[in-house]
Design a protein around this motif. Structure first.
Motif, short mmCIF file in Angstrom:
data_model
loop_
_atom_site.label_atom_id
_atom_site.label_comp_id
_atom_site.label_asym_id
_atom_site.label_seq_id
_atom_site.Cartn_x
_atom_site.Cartn_y
_atom_site.Cartn_z
N SER A 120 0.83 -1.21 0.00
CA SER A 120 0.00 0.00 0.00
C SER A 120 0.87 1.26 0.00
CB SER A 120 -0.91 0.01 1.23
OG SER A 120 -1.79 -1.09 1.19
N GLU A 121 1.96 1.22 0.75
CA GLU A 121 2.87 2.37 0.78
C GLU A 121 3.49 2.59 -0.60
OE1 GLU A 121 5.71 1.76 3.95
OE2 GLU A 121 4.10 1.31 5.35
N GLU A 122 3.87 1.50 -1.26
CA GLU A 122 4.44 1.59 -2.62
C GLU A 122 3.41 2.21 -3.57
OE1 GLU A 122 7.47 0.93 -5.53
OE2 GLU A 122 7.56 0.73 -3.38
N MET A 123 2.15 1.78 -3.44
CA MET A 123 1.08 2.32 -4.28
C MET A 123 0.92 3.82 -4.04
SD MET A 123 -1.26 1.62 -6.54
CE MET A 123 -2.10 0.06 -6.47
N ARG A 124 0.94 4.24 -2.78
CA ARG A 124 0.82 5.68 -2.49
C ARG A 124 1.99 6.46 -3.10
NH1 ARG A 124 -1.47 3.65 2.10
NH2 ARG A 124 0.43 3.53 3.34
N SER A 125 3.17 5.90 -3.01
CA SER A 125 4.36 6.55 -3.57
C SER A 125 4.23 6.73 -5.08
CB SER A 125 5.60 5.74 -3.22
OG SER A 125 6.73 6.24 -3.88
N ILE A 126 3.80 5.67 -5.75
CA ILE A 126 3.64 5.73 -7.22
C ILE A 126 2.55 6.74 -7.59
CG2 ILE A 126 2.92 4.44 -9.27
CD1 ILE A 126 4.35 1.99 -8.02
N ASN A 127 1.44 6.73 -6.86
CA ASN A 127 0.36 7.67 -7.15
C ASN A 127 0.82 9.11 -6.95
OD1 ASN A 127 -1.61 5.87 -8.05
ND2 ASN A 127 -2.32 5.44 -5.97
N ALA A 128 1.65 9.36 -5.94
CA ALA A 128 2.18 10.70 -5.73
C ALA A 128 3.07 11.11 -6.91
CB ALA A 128 2.96 10.76 -4.42
N LYS A 129 3.87 10.17 -7.40
CA LYS A 129 4.72 10.47 -8.55
C LYS A 129 3.89 10.71 -9.81
CE LYS A 129 8.90 8.04 -7.10
NZ LYS A 129 9.85 6.97 -7.45
N LYS B 247 0.99 12.13 -9.85
CA LYS B 247 0.45 13.48 -9.71
C LYS B 247 1.46 14.55 -10.08
CE LYS B 247 -3.13 12.45 -6.38
NZ LYS B 247 -3.59 12.55 -4.99
N ASP B 248 2.74 14.32 -9.71
CA ASP B 248 3.73 15.36 -10.02
C ASP B 248 4.48 15.09 -11.33
OD1 ASP B 248 5.82 13.55 -9.44
OD2 ASP B 248 6.16 14.36 -7.45
N GLY B 249 4.07 14.05 -12.06
CA GLY B 249 4.64 13.79 -13.38
C GLY B 249 6.00 13.12 -13.40
N THR B 250 6.42 12.51 -12.29
CA THR B 250 7.74 11.89 -12.24
C THR B 250 7.70 10.36 -12.25
OG1 THR B 250 7.80 11.97 -9.81
CG2 THR B 250 8.74 13.86 -11.00
N VAL B 251 6.52 9.79 -12.45
CA VAL B 251 6.39 8.33 -12.46
C VAL B 251 7.07 7.75 -13.70
CG1 VAL B 251 4.16 8.23 -13.65
CG2 VAL B 251 4.78 6.42 -12.06
N THR B 252 7.78 6.64 -13.50
CA THR B 252 8.45 5.97 -14.63
C THR B 252 7.49 4.94 -15.23
OG1 THR B 252 9.34 4.16 -13.29
CG2 THR B 252 10.68 6.18 -13.45
N PRO B 253 7.74 4.52 -16.48
CA PRO B 253 6.89 3.47 -17.07
C PRO B 253 6.89 2.19 -16.24
CG PRO B 253 8.17 4.53 -18.79
CD PRO B 253 8.68 5.07 -17.46
N ILE C 166 1.33 -0.70 -11.02
CA ILE C 166 0.05 -0.36 -10.37
C ILE C 166 -0.94 -1.53 -10.37
CG2 ILE C 166 -1.99 1.13 -10.50
CD1 ILE C 166 -0.02 3.42 -11.24
N PRO C 167 -1.23 -2.16 -11.52
CA PRO C 167 -2.20 -3.27 -11.45
C PRO C 167 -1.68 -4.45 -10.63
CG PRO C 167 -1.40 -2.98 -13.71
CD PRO C 167 -0.83 -1.86 -12.89
N ILE C 168 -0.36 -4.66 -10.63
CA ILE C 168 0.22 -5.75 -9.85
C ILE C 168 0.06 -5.44 -8.36
CG2 ILE C 168 2.28 -7.14 -9.46
CD1 ILE C 168 1.21 -7.02 -12.41
N LEU C 169 0.36 -4.22 -7.97
CA LEU C 169 0.19 -3.83 -6.57
C LEU C 169 -1.27 -3.97 -6.14
CD1 LEU C 169 2.54 -0.73 -6.43
CD2 LEU C 169 2.71 -2.76 -4.98
N GLU C 170 -2.19 -3.57 -7.02
CA GLU C 170 -3.61 -3.69 -6.68
C GLU C 170 -3.97 -5.15 -6.41
OE1 GLU C 170 -5.27 -1.81 -10.13
OE2 GLU C 170 -5.30 0.17 -9.18
N ILE C 171 -3.49 -6.05 -7.25
CA ILE C 171 -3.76 -7.48 -7.05
C ILE C 171 -3.14 -7.96 -5.74
CG2 ILE C 171 -3.25 -9.80 -7.93
CD1 ILE C 171 -5.40 -8.43 -9.54
#
Length: 158
Positions: A33-42, A44-50, A56-61
């Motif tokens: 969940s913490e990893e998911m929050r970190s990715i979602n924050a990235k 929002k600020d446009g710094t997320v990598t491919p 994201i879908p793997i973390l959700e599962i």
């Protein structure tokens, strides 16, 4: 079909991302969940990598799995399949190829050679499978050699 069986049926599609998830979630499901929050924050600020976006879908599962009481068990040199996740007592057993840096060919070589008997030591595994130093290090780092000596050589000083 049980929830864990559904995961096992789905998992080969995304097994290359498994190791990232399992290492971040293995001892504490809240880390997923913490990893998911970190990715979602990235995001929002446009710094997320491919690569992060693909997680994201793997973390959700994985988060859903943990919420339903389904766990991963550690990769096992003798029990893990080369490429497929398996449902076992205690959870989901990842394949050898899910370890980052361990190729599918290395994993297949290991599973084929273990049919010829247990490995006497790490050196025996290396010779019989032909895998290199880096894959051996990956297996060691992931606890696959916990009960396997490095060589047959006996030390006079131990």
């Amino acid at each position: 079909m049980t929830h864990s069986a559904m995961f096992v049926a789905w998992s080969p599609i995304r097994s290359k991302y498994f190791a990232i998830i399992s290492r971040s979630s293995a001892n504490s499901p809240s880390l997923g969940s913490e990893e998911m929050r970190s990715i979602n924050a990235k995001k929002k600020d446009g710094t997320v990598t491919p690569k992060e976006e693909n997680l994201i879908p793997i973390l959700e599962i994985c988060i859903e799995m943990y919420a339903r009481g389904i766990n991963f068990v550690p990769v096992d040199l003798y029990e893990s399949h080369a490429t497929d996740f398996r449902q076992v007592e205690g959870g989901i057993l990842p394949p050898l190829s899910a370890l980052p840096g361990l190729s599918e060919n290395d994993a297949i070589s290991i599973t084929e050679e273990r049919k010829n008997g247990e490995f006497r030591n790490v050196e025996d595994l290396r010779i019989r499978t032909g895998i290199g130093k880096n894959p051996l290090n990956i297996l060691e780092e992931n606890g696959c050699f916990d009960d396997l000596p490095d060589t047959d050589q006996v030390s006079l000083f131990d």
